[in-house]
Design an enzyme around this catalytic site. Structure first.
Site, PDB file in Angstrom:
ATOM      1  N   SER A   1      33.055 -59.765  19.496  1.00  0.00           N
ATOM      2  CA  SER A   1      33.655 -60.816  20.304  1.00  0.00           C
ATOM      3  C   SER A   1      33.023 -62.015  20.504  1.00  0.00           C
ATOM      4  O   SER A   1      31.817 -62.407  19.555  1.00  0.00           O
ATOM      5  CB  SER A   1      34.356 -60.471  21.868  1.00  0.00           C
ATOM      6  OG  SER A   1      35.201 -61.553  21.804  1.00  0.00           O
TER       7      SER A   1
ATOM      8  N   HIS B   1      41.584 -55.347  21.982  1.00  0.00           N
ATOM      9  CA  HIS B   1      40.321 -56.339  21.630  1.00  0.00           C
ATOM     10  C   HIS B   1      39.756 -55.667  22.062  1.00  0.00           C
ATOM     11  O   HIS B   1      39.663 -55.184  23.899  1.00  0.00           O
ATOM     12  CB  HIS B   1      41.215 -57.698  22.807  1.00  0.00           C
ATOM     13  CG  HIS B   1      39.232 -58.454  22.589  1.00  0.00           C
ATOM     14  ND1 HIS B   1      38.980 -59.023  20.934  1.00  0.00           N
ATOM     15  CD2 HIS B   1      38.545 -59.115  23.892  1.00  0.00           C
ATOM     16  CE1 HIS B   1      38.000 -60.356  21.167  1.00  0.00           C
ATOM     17  NE2 HIS B   1      37.170 -59.789  22.437  1.00  0.00           N
TER      18      HIS B   1
HETATM   19  C1  GCU Z   1      36.999 -65.335  24.769  1.00  0.00           C
HETATM   20  C2  GCU Z   1      37.308 -65.938  24.659  1.00  0.00           C
HETATM   21  C3  GCU Z   1      36.889 -66.292  23.085  1.00  0.00           C
HETATM   22  C4  GCU Z   1      35.823 -64.633  22.591  1.00  0.00           C
HETATM   23  C5  GCU Z   1      36.363 -63.661  24.056  1.00  0.00           C
HETATM   24  C6  GCU Z   1      35.052 -62.296  24.377  1.00  0.00           C
HETATM   25  O1  GCU Z   1      38.313 -64.877  24.801  1.00  0.00           O
HETATM   26  O2  GCU Z   1      38.012 -67.538  24.399  1.00  0.00           O
HETATM   27  O3  GCU Z   1      36.118 -66.644  21.972  1.00  0.00           O
HETATM   28  O4  GCU Z   1      35.210 -63.686  21.451  1.00  0.00           O
HETATM   29  O5  GCU Z   1      36.332 -63.993  25.177  1.00  0.00           O
HETATM   30  O6  GCU Z   1      33.799 -62.734  23.839  1.00  0.00           O
HETATM   31  O7  GCU Z   1      35.518 -61.648  24.791  1.00  0.00           O
END
Ligand code: GCU
Length: 403
Positions: A243, A384
């Site tokens: 992420s 995710h």
């Molecule tokens: C949020 C953000 C993402 C990121 C994520 C994370 O959702 O919008 O860009 O990747 O956090 O780091 O968990």
């Protein structure tokens, strides 16, 4: 709350043309590998610094490694655990990055290893009670008794499902991790804390380094330590992240060629996903909610992605010819899994120019069907996260490429 018009409909993706990584800014074609390596690649690195991540300083002069602990009976005797304080700068602004390293006993010679930042502290990666708690700022989690931004033992092992530590060690790899908040706390403070505080900052410079750039710079400082440790094979260090930390791993791999292999797990917008697709998270949304992640110049491309001189396939191309793995998750639409595949696919010509097999897939593969060349890609079932399936691919990909 601002309306960001987030799109999840493939038919609403705007028509776009990607910049060609193999064409110089002045329109000349990149005719061979030498032209890529000596001229086009540096041109693209500079464009990403100027317009997306910001410019980070060189390795600091004041860099001290202090091995705080070395225990060869960790994890029921299977591993050596090292905890190393990386000290940067001196005086009241000095920063300390706590590096946690496990090295397998079952190995012949220096260990290859995976290194990645963690979100909440080294103690969240494993339940091992000997792991030191961070002393820097952590996010408050009132349900877990975390208040006043102080880490507590309550979170020990809370992220362990994302770090296949037993499997990694059994396969002969080490694992190293450090807490992103030691490098730069993840909130917008005007760049006065973390490693930003070590340097004078020109707030009028649109390309001053943001948080992702600082985190990537911190990963390079971990590599600086590995170079001093004879138990680690510095030529076989894979950098990975999930992420926001996957975005960071990509920029670390692009800006520091010492990383031998780079893995992006669900990195999405500002990571492996194409900005021009505007599918899921967009440039405007990320710059608004996380104003500290990128450089100020990136904000000029809010709702204006077509004007970007680069797109994220070119970030992936900067890793060539080194092996790169891009992993998506089918339900993680926020990160635009298809856009991550398309970026990897559009990086392929650079990998091929450099004499590697690139990404052997022209269409988005089916769920749970990895494709591997020198670029690996999969879209896993589910959301995710970093799962055992993801790690199984990373380990096999590392076996193939790091030997
Ligand atoms: C949020 C953000 C993402 C990121 C994520 C994370 O959702 O919008 O860009 O990747 O956090 O780091 O968990």
């Amino acid at each position: 709350m601002e309306d960001f018009n987030i799109n999840y409909d493939e038919s609403q993706v705007p028509h776009y043309t990607l910049p060609d990584p193999l064409t110089f800014e002045d329109g000349r074609p990149v005719v061979d590998a030498a032209a890529w390596t000596t001229a086009r690649r540096p041109e693209l690195v500079a464009l990403f610094e100027q317009t997306v991540y910001g410019r980070a300083p060189a390795r600091p002069e004041m860099l001290v490694f202090e091995v705080i602990e070395e225990a060869d009976d960790a994890l029921e005797g299977h591993a050596t655990r090292k905890q190393v304080a990386i000290r940067l700068g001196d005086g009241p602004q000095a920063a300390v990055l706590d590096l946690l390293i496990y090295l397998p006993h079952a190995r012949s010679g220096p260990a290859p290893l995976f290194v990645g930042l963690n979100f909440m502290g080294n103690h969240t990666v494993t339940a091992d009670p000997a792991v030191r708690l961070p002393s820097s700022w952590v996010r408050n989690i009132p349900d877990r008794g975390i208040e006043d931004h102080q880490a507590t033992p309550a979170m020990r092992g809370s992220a362990s499902s994302r770090w296949a530590l037993t499997e990694i060690l059994a396969r002969g790899y080490g694992l190293a991790t450090l807490y992103c908040g030691d490098i730069d706390p993840d909130f917008d403070d005007g760049f006065r804390n973390g490693v930003h505080a070590l340097y004078e900052r020109d707030d009028t410079a649109g390309d001053a380094w943001g948080t992702l750039s600082a985190w990537a710079w911190g990963l390079s400082r971990a590599l600086d330590y590995f170079e001093t440790d004879p138990a680690i094979d510095t030529a076989r260090v894979a950098v990975l992240g999930h992420s926001r930390l996957g975005k960071t791993a990509l920029w670390a791999g692009a800006s520091d060629p010492r990383f031998a292999l780079v893995i992006s797990n669900d990195s999405g917008c500002g990571g492996a996903a194409l900005s021009r697709r505007r599918f899921g998270e967009t440039v405007r949304r990320i710059n608004t909610v996380f104003p500290h992640w990128f450089c100020t110049n990136f904000k000029a491309y809010n709702d204006n992605e077509a004007a970007l001189p680069v797109d994220q396939h070119e970030l992936l191309a900067l890793i060539a010819p080194r092996p790169l793995y891009v992993a998506s998750a089918a339900e993680d639409l926020w990160a635009d899994p298809r856009g991550e595949f398309l970026a990897a696919h559009a990086a392929d010509p650079v990998y091929r120019l450099l004499g590697t097999p690139g990404l052997p897939a022209d269409t988005w593969p089916e769920v749970d069907r990895p494709v591997w060349g020198s670029i690996g890609y999969h879209v896993r079932a589910g959301g995710h996260d970093v799962t055992a399936f993801d790690w199984a691919q990373y380990l096999a990909f590392a076996d193939r490429h790091l030997g």
